[in-house]
Design an enzyme around this catalytic site. Structure first.
Site, mmCIF file in Angstrom:
data_model
loop_
_atom_site.group_PDB
_atom_site.id
_atom_site.type_symbol
_atom_site.label_atom_id
_atom_site.label_comp_id
_atom_site.label_asym_id
_atom_site.label_seq_id
_atom_site.Cartn_x
_atom_site.Cartn_y
_atom_site.Cartn_z
ATOM 1 N N CYS A 201 39.827 34.480 51.145
ATOM 2 C CA CYS A 201 39.828 35.569 50.159
ATOM 3 C C CYS A 201 39.598 35.123 48.717
ATOM 4 O O CYS A 201 39.024 35.864 47.915
ATOM 5 C CB CYS A 201 41.153 36.327 50.225
ATOM 6 N N HIS A 338 46.695 40.192 43.479
ATOM 7 C CA HIS A 338 45.952 40.110 44.739
ATOM 8 C C HIS A 338 46.199 41.402 45.522
ATOM 9 O O HIS A 338 45.262 42.028 46.018
ATOM 10 C CB HIS A 338 46.396 38.880 45.523
ATOM 11 N N HIS A 378 39.702 45.552 50.525
ATOM 12 C CA HIS A 378 39.642 44.111 50.314
ATOM 13 C C HIS A 378 38.197 43.654 50.511
ATOM 14 O O HIS A 378 37.616 43.835 51.580
ATOM 15 C CB HIS A 378 40.565 43.438 51.335
#
Length: 699
Positions: A201, A338, A378
């Site tokens: 990520c 995040h 995401h």
């Protein structure tokens, strides 16, 4: 520095230097190294295409209005999935936030053949276009070629392979993500490093960290940083890796910091930024959007399990980056978290922030916290970190924190009452009592344990350049259709707060000048836009009849004004004399419409049959009535994908590569018994010359 220190120690050892002298020299080197390591980096350009927004500026509307773009696959995207759906089979389609037009690509603009464009993963295609728009936003599109510019990014290998398997050697670069970066360097002749980053990520934010290090160590003068995530065929057949990992929400939506948080949602997006040392950016009169003051990367190390986040490591990273920047938590106005929306990750992230803050100042309260994952999900390995940075840049520019979407009931595992941060669910204005800049942090934590954090601060907008009298504004494109579209965009653009001189300067030095050209002499921005609207709806042959418009057909006898004379010379293919046009002025770069890429469709209608075995026949064919040049032209049309190729064309001019030349060489030899080297194919000025060479060798 290590070599210099060793040399100093050597000189100390042989008595050339005293201890005091050696200590002074080592201290000076350390100070210089510390200064270089913390040198501020300017963001001079940014471009993005994100769900619900074709541009960076448009994305603010999605954020400030609290729009949730995660949903079912739109009908247009469903139709693109047809090649992987069996007849009579009702597929399960993924939920996510989606881009439009992933099947469209302007291959001619980037000198890419139709065959290569068809074989190229959409994630690479869109990255190239967004990267170029970033260069335009920075005002460097017309000046970047041949510079020491690095390209750093996270462009993962996509899923295009599912329906379009590699059909020729020339397809290979289009399926390897790192080639998306190197292709940009090759096309623009960029001489800095170019490489891909892969650490789940956090990849794109780690790429930005690496780019800042490269700038500070003088590995490059500028750095383009990009990230991309596109799901070409979001059709569920087997268990996907992300689903199997247990982090994906069953509903496909992120609910950051909420009691109902059950995993992340998917999202698509492409982001690019151009970075430059702040001192150099100010010297070159670049438009500085924001300043990166410090970056940092670490790893969770040993945590509860391989994929579990570690609050101690996250807190240490925040403190380390704050220390690099010389900031205290009291300096922070906003943190882009995040914020995945997982029951495990969110409480750990808030705990890490609180631990980091309390270790420095126990009295800090009220740092605004947010995450864009409720808006767009995401963006995974490709663009999650840079998307968060894009949101943060918009927060600093608009001085307002958008609401965090899908936060209804705060998680019972997060104590927001005794916390250094709060999460706005309505737009929250940011303000300072003095002229100090707004300051923010951006976090992105990798599923593999690699964590990244970036600190940025706002800059005060520069005033526009005042000037009186008419100004020449040049516009150009690769073909008449694209030029008409560019005129339309300028005519309709209403959200630009720029002086006429600054806009003219941007179009003169910040854009490439292509073959199809028109210039407008105007006295106001509104007047310029009105002329652009007129030209966009008029036949180009009639443009020269419009007052204030200069084309190659303009009568030289009417070009008495110096601006008109310069515009006429430029319209005929010459250079633009900016020293005369902007004499006595110090204009600045401003925002302006980007190049409108041609929406040419490249998409498979059915799974392609691999044709890597180029020679199906072993016995050379007789030529019959076909000439050697006919055979060469026919092969090139097949291999490069063009419908129209003439004997006067050349292989390189058509965009042929060494891999495509290998196909042609093998086919000529094995199917027709013609011996030819790759060098001959690449060097021939035309296919007529190539045929002559073959016939001479045969005789």
């Amino acid at each position: 520095m290590t070599q210099l220190v060793n040399k100093i120690l050597s000189l100390l050892g042989n008595g050339t230097l005293s201890r005091a002298e050696a200590r002074t020299l080592v201290g000076a080197l350390q100070q210089r190294a510390d200064a270089t390591d913390s040198a501020p980096i300017a963001v001079v350009g940014v471009a993005a295409t994100l769900p619900g927004a074709d541009s960076y500026e448009d994305f603010w509307d999605v954020l400030i209005n609290g729009v949730d773009k995660v949903g079912e696959l739109p009908q247009a995207r469903r139709e693109l999935c047809a090649p992987v759906v069996e007849r009579g089979f009702t597929p399960r389609l993924l939920t996510g936030s989606w881009l439009e037009g992933i099947d469209r690509f302007d291959n001619e603009f980037f000198s890419i053949t139709p065959a290569d464009a068809r074989g190229m993963d959409p994630v690479q295609r869109r990255f190239l276009q967004v990267a170029y728009h970033c260069l335009e936003d920075a005002g460097w599109a017309g000046r970047i070629r041949g510079t020491r510019t690095g390209v750093f990014g996270s462009v993962p290998d996509g899923d295009y392979q599912k329906v379009a398997p590699i059909a020729s050697p020339a397809d290979v670069p289009g399926r390897i993500g790192s080639f998306g970066l190197s292709r940009l360097s090759h096309w623009l002749d960029l001489r800095g490093p170019a490489f891909n980053v892969s650490c789940t990520c956090s990849s794109s934010l780690v790429a930005l960290h690496t780019a800042c290090q490269a700038l500070r160590s003088d590995d490059c003068d500028m750095a383009l940083v990009g990230g991309a995530n596109i799901l070409s065929f979001p059709v569920v057949r087997d268990s996907r890796l992300a689903d199997a990992s247990g982090i994906m929400s069953p509903a496909g939506k992120s609910q950051p910091f909420d009691t109902a948080a059950d995993g992340v949602g998917r999202g698509e997006g492409v982001v690019a930024l151009l970075l430059k040392p702040l001192d150099a950016a100010l010297h070159d009169r670049d438009r500085v959007r924001a300043v990166i003051t410090a970056t940092g990367v670490n790893n969770d190390g040993t945590s509860a399990m391989l994929t579990a986040p570690n609050p101690t490591a996250q807190a240490q990273l925040l403190r380390d980056v704050w220390r690099k920047a010389g900031w205290s938590p009291t300096d922070l106005d906003y943190i882009e978290a995040h914020g995945t929306g997982t029951a495990l990750g969110d409480p750990i992230e808030i705990k890490a922030i609180n631990d980091a803050v309390r270790a420095v100042s126990p009295d800090v309260q009220g740092i605004a916290l947010g995450t864009l994952k409720g808006n767009v999900g995401h963006l995974l390995d490709g663009a999650a970190g840079l998307a968060g940075l894009v949101k943060t840049l918009l927060v600093l520019e608009h001085q307002e924190v958008p609401p965090t979407v899908n936060l209804t009931e705060p998680s019972r595992h997060i104590d927001f009452l005794d916390s250094a941060v709060f999460v706005p669910t309505e737009p929250w204005p940011l303000w300072k009592k003095d002229d100090t800049p707004l300051r923010a942090g951006v976090s992105c934590f990798g599923f593999n344990g690699t964590n990244a954090h970036v600190l940025v601060e706002s800059v005060r907008p520069q005033p526009g350049t005042a000037a009186s009298g008419p100004v020449l504004l040049p516009l150009s494109a690769r073909n008449p259709e694209r030029l008409a579209e560019l005129l339309r965009l300028h005519g309709e653009r209403r959200d630009l707060d720029a002086s006429l001189v600054d806009l003219a300067w941007t179009l003169s030095v910040g854009r490439e000048h292509f073959a199809h050209r028109v210039a407008v002499v105007a006295e106001s921005v509104d007047g310029f836009r009105a002329v652009c609207r007129t030209l966009a709806g008029l036949d180009p042959d009639k443009w020269a009849e419009i007052a204030g418009v200069v084309t190659a057909a303009t009568d030289p006898s009417t070009a008495a004004d110096p601006r008109t004379r310069i515009g006429l010379e430029w319209a005929k293919g010459g250079s633009l004399d900016t020293s005369v046009l902007f004499e006595g002025l110090t204009p600045r770069l401003v925002a302006a419409p980007n190049y409108p890429f041609a929406p040419t469709r490249y998409w498979p209608t059915a799974p392609a049959a691999p044709r890597l075995q180029i020679a199906a026949r072993r016995v050379p064919e007789p030529l019959g009535d076909a000439s050697v040049v006919d055979i060469c032209v026919a092969l090139v049309k097949e291999v490069l994908g063009y419908d129209d190729v003439t004997a006067e064309d050349s292989f390189l001019a058509l965009g042929g590569s060494s891999l495509a030349a290998l196909q042609i060489q093998s086919n000529l030899q094995q199917n027709y018994g013609m011996e030819l080297s790759m060098a001959d194919i690449l060097a021939a000025d035309s296919f007529l010359d190539l045929a002559d060479l073959i016939q001479k060798d045969a005789s």
